[in-house]
Design an enzyme around this catalytic site. Structure first.
Site, PDB file in Angstrom:
ATOM      1  N   ASP A 110       0.858  -1.190   0.000  1.00 24.47           N
ATOM      2  CA  ASP A 110       0.000   0.000   0.000  1.00 24.47           C
ATOM      3  C   ASP A 110       0.890   1.235   0.000  1.00 24.47           C
ATOM      4  O   ASP A 110       1.613   1.495   0.963  1.00 24.47           O
ATOM      5  CB  ASP A 110      -0.899  -0.024   1.240  1.00 24.47           C
ATOM      6  CG  ASP A 110      -2.016   0.999   1.186  1.00 24.47           C
ATOM      7  OD1 ASP A 110      -2.039   1.796   0.228  1.00 24.47           O
ATOM      8  OD2 ASP A 110      -2.860   1.000   2.098  1.00 24.47           O
ATOM      9  N   ASP A 135      -2.777   2.375  -6.128  1.00 24.76           N
ATOM     10  CA  ASP A 135      -1.772   2.474  -5.071  1.00 24.76           C
ATOM     11  C   ASP A 135      -1.658   1.237  -4.198  1.00 24.76           C
ATOM     12  O   ASP A 135      -0.965   1.279  -3.180  1.00 24.76           O
ATOM     13  CB  ASP A 135      -2.072   3.684  -4.188  1.00 24.76           C
ATOM     14  CG  ASP A 135      -3.456   3.606  -3.550  1.00 24.76           C
ATOM     15  OD1 ASP A 135      -4.284   2.798  -4.007  1.00 24.76           O
ATOM     16  OD2 ASP A 135      -3.706   4.354  -2.588  1.00 24.76           O
ATOM     17  N   GLU A 136      -2.318   0.132  -4.561  1.00 27.76           N
ATOM     18  CA  GLU A 136      -2.175  -1.060  -3.720  1.00 27.76           C
ATOM     19  C   GLU A 136      -2.394  -2.325  -4.522  1.00 27.76           C
ATOM     20  O   GLU A 136      -3.087  -2.336  -5.536  1.00 27.76           O
ATOM     21  CB  GLU A 136      -3.125  -1.015  -2.523  1.00 27.76           C
ATOM     22  CG  GLU A 136      -4.597  -0.989  -2.854  1.00 27.76           C
ATOM     23  CD  GLU A 136      -5.464  -1.050  -1.607  1.00 27.76           C
ATOM     24  OE1 GLU A 136      -5.313  -2.005  -0.824  1.00 27.76           O
ATOM     25  OE2 GLU A 136      -6.297  -0.134  -1.428  1.00 27.76           O
TER      26      GLU A 136
END
Length: 364
Positions: A17, A115-116
């Protein structure tokens, strides 16, 4: 008989993350923003009070600002915040760099957002903590961005781990500590527990994972329906889901053959335009984008040549644009006279159009 069966699960799963991703990218590109409360979103003073917070840096978060909050509320909580309009093209480009790093560690990558992602690194002989450290180092080398990583034997625990030590941390949850870790978690930290669920838990007197584990599966179903089953297994540090590899191992293309050879560049361009129109329609129907554009040419002597262009961001799915790109490659191959029997245009290095449209943050 035991209340539940805890099967042996020897997988190594990472949940990666990026820390306040959009804000971190903007602070990297403009270091002056590192020292101020930064909100990625429209300034409500400039947009008649409208706007939604995409994310905020940790300075702004300390004031209570969080993603999906209205921009006006965020400004009330943090009146000295700096608002920066999001640049999703830039964020997608950085995300593509990060996913290239993921590919160095495993081919089992499940993107969750820009983003993850989850990574199944079970095949690696290295310890999960070592892999997490190397991964974070590689991401920093490539992008100068930090991330938090959870390491465990299933996806839920890996996700809980990445959230446990933020920003820029690693949390390893092995089988020997998993039940204790989950028992100590505040109920709000369990996956899927929102405001309404928290209100129900408060009425039931459930505050921690240990309290949750004391409820039977039937009791949880009565109060939470099918979500009760998920809660039951979460409280027991058990999750059966696999890391789903979303990579698309295919290409999308079209070819055209000619009874009489083509000698005219305008005819070549028109053919590329026709092929590109069909390819774009196919890509859009399959919700795909591509980063490698290939052309194939066969001449009157039946010599076949292929050439390609690869770029960091997906190509525009615009037939005129793609036809001009293909024509440029062709002109390099055949600067003089030619006689062409076949032309082809193909996308490879394709992937889902996932996360190309983020409607929650629809900016003018």
């Amino acid at each position: 008989m035991a209340e539940f069966l805890q099967a042996v699960d020897d997988r190594k799963i990472l949940h990666v993350d990026l820390d306040a991703f959009y804000a971190q990218v903007e602070m990297r590109d403009n270091p002056a923003l590192k020292k101020v409360p930064l909100i990625i979103g429209r300034d409500p003073d400039l947009h008649h009070g409208h706007g939604v917070v995409a994310t905020a840096n940790y300075i702004a978060r300390k004031a209570g600002v969080h993603s999906a909050m209205g921009s006006s509320e965020a400004k009330r909580l943090c009146p000295n915040a700096v608002f920066v309009a999001p640049d999703f093209d830039k964020y997608r480009s950085v995300s593509a760099q990060i996913h290239e790093v993921f590919a160095e560690f495993t081919d089992k990558v499940e993107p969750v957002a820009l983003d993850e992602a989850y990574l199944d690194v079970s095949q690696s002989p290295m310890a999960g903590a070592t892999l997490a450290a190397e991964l974070r180092h590689r991401i920093w080398q490539e992008t100068k961005l930090t991330c938090s990583v959870g390491v465990s034997y299933n996806k839920v625990l890996a996700k809980l781990g990445s959230e446990h030590h933020k920003p820029n941390g690693v949390t390893v949850i092995g089988a020997d500590v998993a039940l204790d870790f989950v028992a100590a978690l505040p109920i709000k930290d369990f996956r899927g527990v929102g405001k309404k669920s928290q209100e129900k838990f408060e009425k039931l007197g459930i505050k921690t994972g240990a309290d949750l584990r004391a409820l039977s599966q039937d009791e949880l179903r009565v109060h939470f329906g099918s979500f009760g089953d998920q809660l039951y297994w979460q409280a027991r540090a058990t999750h059966f889901g696999q890391v789903k590899d979303h990579r698309i191992r295919q290409s999308v293309g079209k070819e055209g053959t000619f009874e009489f050879p083509l000698h005219d560049r305008s005819a070549v361009l028109a053919t590329f335009k026709d092929l590109a129109t069909k390819v774009v329609a196919n890509m859009e129907a399959k919700h795909l984008v591509g980063r490698t554009l290939n052309i194939k040419v066969r001449d009157d002597d039946f010599n076949t040549l292929t050439r390609s262009i690869t770029q960091a961001n997906p190509f525009q799915l615009n037939p005129d644009f793609l036809a001009r790109k293909a024509q440029s490659i062709f002109d390099d191959l055949y600067p003089d006279d030619f006689a062409i029997r076949l032309l082809g245009l193909t996308f490879s290095n394709v992937s889902p159009q996932a996360f190309q449209s983020l409607s929650l943050f629809d900016y003018d």
